[in-house]
Design an enzyme around this catalytic site. Sequence first.
Site, short mmCIF file in Angstrom:
data_model
loop_
_atom_site.label_atom_id
_atom_site.label_comp_id
_atom_site.label_asym_id
_atom_site.label_seq_id
_atom_site.Cartn_x
_atom_site.Cartn_y
_atom_site.Cartn_z
N ASP A 21 31.11 -20.51 8.08
CA ASP A 21 30.38 -19.59 7.19
C ASP A 21 31.24 -18.36 6.94
OD1 ASP A 21 29.44 -19.31 10.21
OD2 ASP A 21 29.47 -17.30 9.35
N ASP A 62 31.01 -14.49 7.17
CA ASP A 62 30.14 -13.62 7.95
C ASP A 62 29.42 -12.61 7.04
OD1 ASP A 62 29.10 -13.18 10.55
OD2 ASP A 62 30.27 -11.34 10.67
N1 ADE Z 1 29.80 -18.95 14.96
C1 ADE Z 1 29.78 -19.52 13.75
N2 ADE Z 1 29.60 -18.60 12.77
C2 ADE Z 1 29.49 -17.40 13.39
C3 ADE Z 1 29.30 -16.07 12.95
N3 ADE Z 1 29.19 -15.78 11.65
N4 ADE Z 1 29.24 -15.09 13.88
C4 ADE Z 1 29.36 -15.39 15.20
N5 ADE Z 1 29.53 -16.62 15.68
C5 ADE Z 1 29.62 -17.62 14.78
#
Ligand code: ADE
Length: 269
Positions: free
Chosen positions: A209, A211
Amino acid sequence: MSSHPRPALAVIGGSGFYDFFDNDATHVEIDTPYGKPSAPVAIGEVEGRAVAFIPRHGKQHEFAPHTLPYQANMWALRTLGVRRIFAPCAVGSLRADWGPGTVAVPDQLVDRTSGRPQTFFDGGGVHVSFADPYCDELRTAAIKSESPSLAVQPSGTMVVVQGPRFSTRAESRWFAGQGWDLVNMTGHPEAVLARELEMCYAAVALVTDLDAGLEEGDGVHAVDVFAEFKRNLEPFKELIRGAVAGVDGTDTCDRCRVHAGVSLPFELP
Ligand code: ADE
């Protein structure tokens, strides 16, 4: 105790890695001074090599990142003979040009966790070098292992947050502003505990993803993270298998032997 091959290599990753082996794995129940690992350790073969596997979050995903038995996992692997560990993990990306499906082999780590036991040496006097938290020999094997569908970034800084919540947009923008590339919840203290037990360790990160600081929508959601991880699981496993097959040597490399000349309060298991 059942007889099993002595594995020098290990993978610690998601339970989706259970079918990673070329044969039927043996499952070894093991107890440590730090309790039981996340699950019995599976030992099987990959490309003719004995490899141990621990599903980091447990067989049924019963451990959250902040409740994982990190010390027991590392102690159990060392006890079984493991000296080199690949640690596949899911990460959020802090940069728009590394989207979902990117694999990064980080070379640096930032610890933003709190309250997790992160040493075997509570007694004082032992301070391991951690300037370069990951083993370069394992990183090289992971970088060289190609997958037709996954782009591999050969470096990056991974910030490890406490979780289990995802970051706020402000935290995420702050991380990106520091020049950090990836965010994850389990990469620490795994890395330092491996170092303390003189096991080579490399994280191999699959971006699931963008963030929250990059994300235009309503933030990161676990269901999307799991679905995206699953989508790329097969090529990701192939990449890790290639890394395992490509590692030279089955002993700790010289740079990860951090206790040379140091007198330890106990012998490493
Ligand atoms: N693991 C997978 N995506 C994450 C995210 N955006 N923040 C923290 N851990 C994750």
